[in-house]
Design a protein around this motif. Structure first.
Motif, short mmCIF file in Angstrom:
data_model
loop_
_atom_site.label_atom_id
_atom_site.label_comp_id
_atom_site.label_asym_id
_atom_site.label_seq_id
_atom_site.Cartn_x
_atom_site.Cartn_y
_atom_site.Cartn_z
N MET A 208 0.81 -1.21 0.00
CA MET A 208 0.00 0.00 0.00
C MET A 208 0.85 1.27 0.00
N ASP A 209 0.26 2.35 -0.48
CA ASP A 209 0.94 3.64 -0.55
C ASP A 209 0.85 4.41 0.76
N LYS A 210 1.08 3.75 1.84
CA LYS A 210 1.17 4.37 3.16
C LYS A 210 2.22 3.60 3.95
N ILE A 211 2.89 4.28 4.87
CA ILE A 211 3.86 3.62 5.73
C ILE A 211 3.11 2.93 6.87
N VAL A 212 3.47 1.67 7.15
CA VAL A 212 2.82 0.89 8.20
C VAL A 212 3.87 0.50 9.24
N LEU B 154 5.71 -8.68 10.37
CA LEU B 154 6.80 -8.51 9.42
C LEU B 154 6.36 -7.89 8.10
N ALA B 155 5.06 -7.89 7.82
CA ALA B 155 4.56 -7.27 6.58
C ALA B 155 4.70 -5.76 6.62
N ALA B 156 4.83 -5.19 7.83
CA ALA B 156 4.93 -3.74 7.98
C ALA B 156 6.29 -3.24 7.53
N ASP B 157 6.42 -1.92 7.45
CA ASP B 157 7.66 -1.28 7.02
C ASP B 157 8.67 -1.14 8.16
N ILE B 158 8.17 -1.00 9.37
CA ILE B 158 9.01 -0.83 10.56
C ILE B 158 8.37 -1.64 11.69
N VAL B 159 9.20 -2.27 12.51
CA VAL B 159 8.70 -3.05 13.65
C VAL B 159 9.35 -2.54 14.93
N TYR B 160 8.53 -2.01 15.83
CA TYR B 160 8.97 -1.65 17.17
C TYR B 160 8.35 -2.64 18.15
N GLY C 50 2.86 -15.18 4.07
CA GLY C 50 4.07 -14.48 3.66
C GLY C 50 5.29 -14.72 4.52
N LEU C 51 5.17 -15.55 5.57
CA LEU C 51 6.31 -15.73 6.47
C LEU C 51 7.48 -16.43 5.76
N ASN C 52 7.17 -17.30 4.79
CA ASN C 52 8.24 -17.95 4.02
C ASN C 52 8.94 -16.96 3.09
N TYR C 53 8.36 -15.80 2.90
CA TYR C 53 8.98 -14.73 2.10
C TYR C 53 9.76 -13.78 3.00
N PHE C 54 9.11 -13.28 4.05
CA PHE C 54 9.73 -12.25 4.90
C PHE C 54 10.90 -12.80 5.72
#
Length: 258
Positions: free
Chosen positions: A94-98, A115-121, A142-146
């Motif tokens: 998507m065209d938004k930061i997650v 993990l699908a997000a752009d940043i993980v805190y 998607g876990l096998n990808y990320f």
């Protein structure tokens, strides 16, 4: 009746909270449908610049709800997976930061969701779980990808095949988490960081996400070409002009997203 996904908007930051605390925020069919709907609305909304994804009551997400597992038909499983895969794809593309704000458990598909997000805190009590093989299943959503991209194929296979529960310190060491923040300060810190990103040049953020996300599937030449197109467009924006003027005048830029 309380919503299965809570929504809050403040200072161009949308906060989406998974709300199924009895199952540690395991994703029901209703939650998946509503989350995808809200993500689509956020993507279309000019008021939303950044999305924070979190869970209620001290846990992120314990994966898919076990209610119905073992009794699904082939078509039922196919549609179940298609919907959750749609959520993951929407977050990633998507065209938004997650931003994922992980505290407590992020297990199974909840790990994928983070993990699908752009940043993980993550909070200092966060745990990332891979219990798929204990249920006779493979990782999905998607876990096998990320995971192999972040930790490498050998570490990914080790964790998956052993059904590991990964503590936050090990997750940080293996590049799954950007920063560990104390549980007491987690929400306030993540919102502050999200608002800082939201105040930045919107289209610059979009191009940055798109180019980095696709860089592993592109050659160097293809990435250089993508950068050239993006830079050509961005140098015509009001935000670029504002950035230049602010730099020259030693002021803080005020970006408007145009």
């Amino acid at each position: 009746m309380e919503s299965c996904i809570k929504f809050e908007l403040t200072n161009n930051v949308a906060i989406l909270s998974l709300n199924n605390p009895k199952e540690l925020n395991a994703m029901t069919l209703e939650m998946r449908e509503r989350l995808l709907e809200l993500l689509q609305e956020c993507e279309k909304s000019p008021e939303v610049k950044v999305i924070v994804l979190k869970g209620e009551n001290g846990n992120f997400c314990s994966g898919s709800s076990v209610n119905g597992m073992g009794n699904r038909t082939i078509l039922g499983t196919f549609n179940h997976m298609k919907l959750f895969s749609g959520v993951i794809s929407k977050i990633y593309n998507m065209d938004k930061i997650v931003i994922s704000m992980v505290e407590g458990y992020a297990v199974g598909a909840g790990f994928s969701l983070a993990l699908a997000a752009d940043i993980v805190y993550a909070s200092d009590d966060a745990k990332f779980g891979l219990a798929f093989n204990k249920l006779g299943l493979i990782p999905d959503c998607g876990l096998n990808y990320f995971l192999p991209q972040l930790v490498g194929p050998y570490k990914a296979k080790e964790w998956i095949l052993s059904g590991s529960m990964i503590l936050v310190e090990e997750a940080k060491e293996n590049r799954i988490v950007n920063e560990i923040i104390s549980k007491e300060k987690l929400l306030a810190t993540v919102i502050e960081k999200a608002e800082h990103i939201a105040s930045g040049p919107f289209y610059t953020n979009i191009f940055t996400k798109e180019i980095i996300n696709k860089s592993s599937q592109r050659t160097l030449e293809e990435t250089l070409e993508a950068e050239r197109y993006a830079q050509t467009i961005l140098q015509q924006t009001e935000d670029h002009k504002e950035g230049i003027n602010a730099f020259r005048n030693k002021q803080k830029p005020v970006f408007v997203g145009r």
